[in-house]
Design an enzyme around this catalytic site. Structure first.
Site, PDB file in Angstrom:
ATOM      1  N   ARG A 153       0.613  -0.861   0.369  1.00 62.41           N
ATOM      2  CA  ARG A 153      -0.071   0.409  -0.559  1.00 62.41           C
ATOM      3  C   ARG A 153       1.075   1.278   0.288  1.00 62.41           C
ATOM      4  NH1 ARG A 153      -3.248  -3.296  -0.645  1.00 62.41           N
ATOM      5  NH2 ARG A 153      -5.041  -3.668   0.449  1.00 62.41           N
TER       6      ARG A 153
ATOM      7  N   SER B 172     -10.205  -0.236   3.754  1.00 61.31           N
ATOM      8  CA  SER B 172      -9.516  -0.671   5.241  1.00 61.31           C
ATOM      9  C   SER B 172      -9.067   0.910   5.620  1.00 61.31           C
ATOM     10  CB  SER B 172      -8.244  -1.503   4.861  1.00 61.31           C
ATOM     11  OG  SER B 172      -8.870  -2.794   4.267  1.00 61.31           O
TER      12      SER B 172
ATOM     13  N   GLU C 129      -4.052   3.890   6.425  1.00 58.51           N
ATOM     14  CA  GLU C 129      -4.342   3.718   5.428  1.00 58.51           C
ATOM     15  C   GLU C 129      -4.566   4.868   4.126  1.00 58.51           C
ATOM     16  OE1 GLU C 129      -5.397   1.833   1.568  1.00 58.51           O
ATOM     17  OE2 GLU C 129      -5.786   0.317   3.002  1.00 58.51           O
TER      18      GLU C 129
HETATM   19  N1  EPU Z   1     -10.683 -10.953  10.171  1.00 55.63           N
HETATM   20  C1  EPU Z   1     -11.323 -10.348  12.174  1.00 55.63           C
HETATM   21  N2  EPU Z   1     -12.157  -9.369  11.693  1.00 55.63           N
HETATM   22  C2  EPU Z   1     -12.589  -8.600  10.784  1.00 55.63           C
HETATM   23  C3  EPU Z   1     -12.390  -9.505   9.321  1.00 55.63           C
HETATM   24  C4  EPU Z   1     -11.270  -9.873   9.562  1.00 55.63           C
HETATM   25  O1  EPU Z   1     -11.158 -11.261  12.868  1.00 55.63           O
HETATM   26  O2  EPU Z   1     -13.786  -8.268  11.283  1.00 55.63           O
HETATM   27  C5  EPU Z   1      -9.743 -11.283   9.973  1.00 55.63           C
HETATM   28  C6  EPU Z   1      -9.702 -12.991  10.216  1.00 55.63           C
HETATM   29  O3  EPU Z   1      -9.238 -13.711  10.772  1.00 55.63           O
HETATM   30  C7  EPU Z   1      -9.446 -12.863   8.120  1.00 55.63           C
HETATM   31  C8  EPU Z   1      -8.201 -11.638   8.181  1.00 55.63           C
HETATM   32  O4  EPU Z   1      -8.995 -10.896   9.680  1.00 55.63           O
HETATM   33  O5  EPU Z   1      -9.012 -14.037   7.765  1.00 55.63           O
HETATM   34  C9  EPU Z   1      -8.251 -11.224   7.335  1.00 55.63           C
HETATM   35  O6  EPU Z   1      -9.435 -10.420   6.074  1.00 55.63           O
HETATM   36  P1  EPU Z   1      -9.826 -10.027   5.179  1.00 55.63           P
HETATM   37  O7  EPU Z   1      -9.180 -10.661   4.422  1.00 55.63           O
HETATM   38  O8  EPU Z   1     -10.693  -9.086   5.024  1.00 55.63           O
HETATM   39  O9  EPU Z   1      -8.175  -8.699   4.789  1.00 55.63           O
HETATM   40  P2  EPU Z   1      -7.592  -7.643   4.910  1.00 55.63           P
HETATM   41  O10 EPU Z   1      -6.353  -7.956   5.784  1.00 55.63           O
HETATM   42  O11 EPU Z   1      -8.391  -7.271   6.604  1.00 55.63           O
HETATM   43  C10 EPU Z   1      -7.030  -6.826   3.544  1.00 55.63           C
HETATM   44  C11 EPU Z   1      -6.573  -5.136   2.305  1.00 55.63           C
HETATM   45  C12 EPU Z   1      -8.084  -5.194   1.566  1.00 55.63           C
HETATM   46  C13 EPU Z   1      -7.963  -6.120   1.399  1.00 55.63           C
HETATM   47  C14 EPU Z   1      -8.484  -7.991   2.001  1.00 55.63           C
HETATM   48  C15 EPU Z   1      -8.577  -9.068   0.494  1.00 55.63           C
HETATM   49  C16 EPU Z   1      -5.529  -3.728   3.856  1.00 55.63           C
HETATM   50  C17 EPU Z   1      -5.451  -2.952   4.711  1.00 55.63           C
HETATM   51  N3  EPU Z   1      -6.807  -4.704   3.372  1.00 55.63           N
HETATM   52  O12 EPU Z   1      -8.339  -6.305   4.375  1.00 55.63           O
HETATM   53  O13 EPU Z   1      -7.544  -4.235   1.197  1.00 55.63           O
HETATM   54  O14 EPU Z   1      -9.358  -6.016   0.601  1.00 55.63           O
HETATM   55  O15 EPU Z   1      -7.214  -7.886   2.507  1.00 55.63           O
HETATM   56  O16 EPU Z   1      -7.449  -9.570   0.485  1.00 55.63           O
HETATM   57  O17 EPU Z   1      -4.638  -4.974   3.826  1.00 55.63           O
HETATM   58  C18 EPU Z   1      -8.180  -1.378   1.075  1.00 55.63           C
HETATM   59  O18 EPU Z   1      -6.828  -1.488   0.770  1.00 55.63           O
HETATM   60  O19 EPU Z   1      -9.199  -0.663   1.755  1.00 55.63           O
HETATM   61  C19 EPU Z   1      -8.722  -2.847   1.462  1.00 55.63           C
HETATM   62  C20 EPU Z   1     -10.014  -3.561   1.484  1.00 55.63           C
END
Ligand code: EPU
Length: 336
Positions: free
Chosen positions: A161, A235, A332
C-alpha cells in the site's frame, strides 16, 4: 474550463462527508490541468488533487482548490497484453474492460472503488494480488519541471500500500495514466484463503479468470460495504508488520493470532481487523461514525458523520490497539 466556489465535497469523497472546498474544478486533459494549477498559484491557495475520493478523509473545509482528475482513455497498445489507461477511468470498469478484451490478471482487484490514477499511488491490492506486478510505467505531470515524465516500475518505489507518490516530496507529481502489462492467457489466481474457499472441490484447470472475477465480487460484497450505500473508504488502517520476536510473545497471550508472510525477512504481517475485532470494535459507534458490523477494519458513515467524528473514532481505535497489543496502527486512508 469552469471554476466553482464554495463546493460541497460530499459527492466527491466515498465517506460522503460534507466539507466545503473554497474552489473546485474538474480537468479532462493536460492543458486544463495546467490551467487549474495556474489558477491555484495566482490565487495563492494550496491545491488538492483527487480522483474518486475513495481513500481520503476530509476532516475540515478545504481552503484551496480541489482539482478532480477526469482524464479518460484506454489504449490497447498491442495484442500481447500491453495497455495504457488514463487516470480518470473508473478502476472497476477498467478491470471489466480488460477481461472482456482478453487481457487478464486484474480480476482479483475487482470492485476496488476509485479511479485508475489512485491505483499506483497506494499500490492497491486485494485477494493475493498487488497492482505493482503489472505496472510497466506511470505517466505523471511534474509541476516543478512543467513536463510529463514517465516513471518506470522501479522509479515508483512500490511497497505494501505504498509508493513514492504518497510522500510529501512527490506533491508536485500528478498521475496522468498507467501502462500495464497483462496476460493474454487465462491466469486464475486463487491463492488467497477466502478466495480458495469459493472454489472448494473444483478442478483448478476448469477455473477461468471470469470465475475469479465473479468470486472476488461475491466475497468483497459479503464483507465490505458499498460506499454508494454506506459511506466508507475500505480498510482504514494498514495491516501492521511485526517482528517475529514480538509475534512469539503475542502468541503466548493470543494463541489464535493469525499471521501472514510479510515478504520481508524477520517480519510478519498480522490483520489489523483481527486486532480491532479482539479489542471489541466491530459494530461500535461514535457520533455519526461507526465500525462496520462485518469488518472491523472498515469505518463507516452511519449517520451523517463529520470528518472529525471519523478521525476521532479512528484515533480511539488505534490507541486501544496500541494499549492492548503494543502495536501502532498506520492509517491507510489519507487524512486531509
Ligand atoms: N478479521 C477479523 N475480524 C474482522 C475481519 C477480519 O478477525 O472483522 C481477520 C480474519 O482472521 C481474516 C483476516 O482478518 O482472515 C483478514 O481479513 P480480510 O481477508 O478481510 O483482509 P484484510 O487483511 O482485513 C486486506 C486489504 C483489503 C483487501 C483484503 C483482501 C489491507 C489494509 N486491506 O484486508 O483491502 O480487500 O485484504 O485481500 O491490506 C483496502 O485496502 O481498502 C482493502 C479493502
Amino acid at each position: 474550463m469552469n471554476f466553482h466556489h464554495g463546493v460541497d465535497l460530499a459527492p466527491y469523497n466515498s465517506f460522503g462527508v460534507h466539507t466545503s472546498a473554497a474552489h473546485f474544478c474538474e480537468v479532462t486533459n493536460l492543458s486544463e490541468l495546467k490551467e487549474a494549477l495556474a489558477f491555484g498559484a495566482a490565487s495563492k491557495v494550496p491545491s488538492l488533487v483527487i480522483g474518486g475520493g475513495s481513500n481520503i478523509l476530509l476532516s475540515a473545509d478545504y481552503p484551496g482548490l480541489v482539482i478532480r482528475i477526469d482524464f479518460k482513455s484506454i489504449e490497447w497498445l498491442n495484442s500481447d497484453g500491453l495497455v495504457r489507461v488514463a487516470a480518470g477511468e473508473n478502476w472497476h470498469e477498467f478491470v471489466k474492460s480488460c477481461m472482456n478484451h482478453g487481457f487478464y490478471g486484474l480480476e482479483n482487484l475487482a470492485l476496488i472503488p476509485g479511479t485508475v490514477g489512485a491505483a499506483p499511488i497506494q499500490n492497491i491490492g486485494a485477494y493475493g494480488v498487488e497492482l505493482e506486478r503489472f505496472v510497466v510505467s506511470v505517466s505523471v505531470y511534474d509541476g516543478k519541471q512543467d513536463k510529463v515524465v514517465e516513471f518506470s516500475h522501479r522509479d515508483c518505489e512500490f511497497g505494501y500500500r505504498d509508493s513514492l507518490f504518497k510522500y510529501p516530496d512527490a506533491r508536485h507529481l500528478i498521475v496522468l495514466g498507467v501502462t500495464l502489462q497483462l496476460a493474454t492467457e487465462q491466469t486464475p489466481n486463487i491463492s488467497y484463503g477466502a478466495l480458495q474457499a469459493e472454489f472448494d472441490g473444483q478442478d483448478f484447470a476448469g477455473i477461468t479468470n471470469q470465475a475469479v472475477f465473479d468470486a472476488v465480487c461475491r466475497v468483497r460484497s459479503s464483507k465490505l460495504p458499498d460506499p454508494k450505500i454506506l459511506g466508507n473508504a475500505g480498510s482504514f488502517f494498514k495491516n501492521p508488520l511485526v517482528s517475529e520476536s514480538k509475534i512469539e510473545s503475542l502468541k503466548e497471550a493470543f494463541p489464535d493470532l493469525p499471521c501472514f508472510d510479510a515478504g520481508e525477512p524477520g517480519l510478519v504481517k498480522i490483520p489489523a481487523a483481527w486486532l480491532l475485532d479482539k479489542a471489541g470494535w466491530r459494530g461500535r459507534r461514535k457520533g455519526g461514525a461507526g465500525v462496520h458490523q462485518q469488518h472491523a477494519l472498515v469505518i463507516v458513515n452511519v449517520d451523517d458523520a463529520s470528518g472529525e467524528d471519523i478521525a476521532l473514532l479512528a484515533q480511539e481505535m488505534a490507541s486501544s490497539v496500541l494499549g492492548r497489543f503494543g502495536i501502532a496502527l498506520e492509517c491507510e486512508v489519507k487524512l486531509v
